[in-house]
Design an enzyme around this catalytic site. Structure first.
Site, short mmCIF file in Angstrom:
data_model
loop_
_atom_site.label_atom_id
_atom_site.label_comp_id
_atom_site.label_asym_id
_atom_site.label_seq_id
_atom_site.Cartn_x
_atom_site.Cartn_y
_atom_site.Cartn_z
N SER A 1 33.76 40.44 44.67
CA SER A 1 35.02 39.71 44.55
C SER A 1 35.50 39.72 43.11
O SER A 1 34.83 39.20 42.22
CB SER A 1 34.86 38.26 45.03
OG SER A 1 36.00 37.53 44.63
N HIS B 1 36.98 43.47 46.53
CA HIS B 1 37.56 42.34 47.28
C HIS B 1 38.50 41.57 46.34
O HIS B 1 38.08 41.13 45.27
CB HIS B 1 36.42 41.45 47.77
CG HIS B 1 36.84 40.29 48.61
ND1 HIS B 1 37.03 40.39 49.97
CD2 HIS B 1 37.06 39.01 48.29
CE1 HIS B 1 37.35 39.20 50.46
NE2 HIS B 1 37.39 38.34 49.46
N ASP C 1 40.99 38.40 45.99
CA ASP C 1 41.34 37.10 46.58
C ASP C 1 42.73 36.67 46.14
O ASP C 1 42.95 36.32 44.99
CB ASP C 1 40.30 36.05 46.17
CG ASP C 1 38.97 36.30 46.84
OD1 ASP C 1 38.93 36.28 48.08
OD2 ASP C 1 37.97 36.55 46.13
N MET D 1 45.59 33.98 46.38
CA MET D 1 45.76 32.56 46.70
C MET D 1 47.12 32.09 46.23
O MET D 1 47.57 32.47 45.15
CB MET D 1 44.67 31.74 46.00
CG MET D 1 43.25 32.20 46.31
SD MET D 1 42.04 31.07 45.63
CE MET D 1 40.53 32.04 45.83
N HIS E 1 42.14 39.85 50.50
CA HIS E 1 41.89 38.65 51.30
C HIS E 1 43.00 37.66 50.98
O HIS E 1 43.04 37.07 49.90
CB HIS E 1 40.50 38.09 50.91
CG HIS E 1 40.15 36.81 51.59
ND1 HIS E 1 39.08 36.04 51.20
CD2 HIS E 1 40.70 36.16 52.64
CE1 HIS E 1 38.99 34.97 51.98
NE2 HIS E 1 39.97 35.01 52.85
N MET F 1 44.68 34.39 51.14
CA MET F 1 44.55 32.95 51.41
C MET F 1 45.90 32.32 51.09
O MET F 1 46.08 31.64 50.08
CB MET F 1 43.42 32.36 50.56
CG MET F 1 42.05 32.73 51.10
SD MET F 1 40.75 32.57 49.87
CE MET F 1 40.97 34.13 49.03
N MET G 1 34.38 32.82 56.55
CA MET G 1 34.18 32.14 55.27
C MET G 1 32.92 31.29 55.37
O MET G 1 32.76 30.54 56.34
CB MET G 1 35.37 31.21 54.95
CG MET G 1 36.68 31.90 54.62
SD MET G 1 36.72 32.91 53.13
CE MET G 1 35.93 31.88 51.92
N GLY H 1 39.06 29.03 48.31
CA GLY H 1 39.80 28.50 47.16
C GLY H 1 39.14 28.80 45.82
O GLY H 1 39.84 28.98 44.83
N PHE H 2 37.81 28.86 45.81
CA PHE H 2 37.13 29.03 44.53
C PHE H 2 35.86 29.85 44.70
O PHE H 2 35.20 29.78 45.74
CB PHE H 2 36.77 27.66 43.94
CG PHE H 2 37.96 26.79 43.72
CD1 PHE H 2 38.70 26.88 42.55
CD2 PHE H 2 38.39 25.90 44.71
CE1 PHE H 2 39.83 26.11 42.36
CE2 PHE H 2 39.52 25.12 44.53
CZ PHE H 2 40.25 25.21 43.35
N GLY I 1 31.93 30.75 43.25
CA GLY I 1 30.82 29.98 42.69
C GLY I 1 30.38 28.77 43.48
O GLY I 1 29.62 27.94 42.98
N ASP J 1 31.91 35.89 53.54
CA ASP J 1 32.50 35.66 52.21
C ASP J 1 32.26 34.22 51.77
O ASP J 1 32.72 33.29 52.42
CB ASP J 1 34.01 35.95 52.29
CG ASP J 1 34.72 35.78 50.95
OD1 ASP J 1 34.06 35.57 49.92
OD2 ASP J 1 35.97 35.87 50.95
N GLY K 1 31.02 37.34 44.59
CA GLY K 1 31.74 37.26 43.33
C GLY K 1 30.83 36.87 42.18
O GLY K 1 30.43 37.71 41.37
#
Ligand code: DX5
Ligand code: ZN
Length: 221
Positions: free
Chosen positions: A8, A31, A33, A35, A64, A66, A135, A140-141, A143, A173, A195
Site C-alpha cells: 500500500s 495498492h 488508497d 480517500m 482502492h 474509499m 477489509m 481510513g488509515f 498502521g 487489506d 502498507g
C-alpha cells in the site's frame, strides 16, 4: 493463481512515489488508497496522482476507492491507468452496473467490504467480479491492528468463491504483517495488501518476498 502481494502506497513517501515503487520491485501490484474525507475520515490522493504513478511504475496499479459515489468516479481511475479498480459496496448505488462498466473499460473490477459488512447478501454478484477485497481494519488509515474478528468472513468468502468455480481473487487489506499473514492466508486470502509492514521495513522488497513465502506456507488445502 499464486499468492500476490500489493504494497500500500499509503505508507510510502508521497514526495517520492516513483522511487518508492522501485523499492518494491518484486510486488505484484501497487495498492493505491483513494480517500475522499466522506466515506472515510481521511483525504489522500486522487486521479492525477494515480495517472502520474501509472506512467512511471513498472507494477500495475490496484486502486482502492474509499469514496462516496464510486459509480460516478471509478471510470476515471481506469482512464488514469489503474488495472484493477475496487469500489466499496456500501457506497455503490448500482454495484452490478459499476462492475460491468469497469470491466468494459478493460480493468479488473473488484468489490470491497468493511469489517462489519457481511458477504452473504452479495453472493449472487460474485460472477460479476474479478476480486473481492475484505477489509481487516476499519478503512481510513494505515498502521492499525489486524481484526481477528474478520477471519470467519475470510473463510466463508473463500468457500463462496470456490463454489463459483471461476478465478475470483480474494484480497485482504489492513494490518497484514509477517505474523498476521499466517492466519489470513490460512483462512483463504490470496492477494495481500500491506502498507506499514512493507514500507516500515529496512528492506521493503525483502518484506514483500517474506510475506509471499509465509502466505504460500499457510495456504489451505
Ligand atoms: C486502509 C487502507 C489500507 C492500508 C493498509 O484504509 O485501505 O490499504 O493502507 O495499511 P496497513 O498495512 O498499514 O494496515
Ligand atoms: Zn486499501
Amino acid at each position: 493463481m499464486g499468492i500476490q502481494i500489493a504494497p500500500s502506497m499509503l505508507s510510502a513517501d508521497f514526495a517520492n512515489l516513483e522511487a518508492e515503487a522501485a523499492r518494491v520491485a518484486g510486488a505484484d501490484w501497487l495498492h493505491v488508497d483513494v480517500m475522499d474525507n466522506h466515506f472515510v475520515p481521511n483525504l489522500t490522493i486522487g486521479v492525477p496522482v494515480v495517472e502520474a504513478l501509472a506512467k512511471v511504475a513498472r507494477q500495475p496499479i490496484d486502486a482502492h476507492l474509499m469514496i462516496e459515489e464510486p459509480d460516478r468516479w471509478a471510470p476515471a481511475y481506469v482512464e488514469a491507468g489503474a488495472r484493477s479498480v475496487t469500489f466499496h459496496v456500501e457506497a455503490a448505488r448500482a454495484p452490478v452496473r459499476l462492475a460491468r462498466e469497469i470491466r468494459a473499460q478493460g480493468a479488473r473490477a473488484s468489490m470491497a467490504l468493511r469489517p462489519a459488512t457481511p458477504i452473504e447478501p452479495y453472493e449472487d454478484l460474485l460472477p460479476e467480479l474479478h476480486m473481492v477485497l475484505l477489509m481487516t481494519v476499519e478503512p481510513g488509515f494505515g498502521g492499525q491492528a489486524f481484526l481477528d474478528v474478520c477471519l470467519p468472513k475470510i473463510r466463508r468468502t473463500r468457500e463462496l468463491l470456490d463454489k463459483q468455480g471461476g478465478d475470483i481473487w480474494l484480497q485482504v487489506d489492513g494490518g497484514i504483517s509477517a505474523v498476521t499473514i499466517d492466519r489470513s492466508g490460512g483462512a483463504g486470502g490470496g492477494v495481500f495488501v500491506a502498507g506499514s509492514a512493507v514500507f516500515g521495513a529496512d528492506d521493503p522488497d525483502a518484506m514483500v518476498a517474506r510475506l509471499r513465502e509465509r502466505a504460500e506456507a499457510h495456504r489451505p488445502g
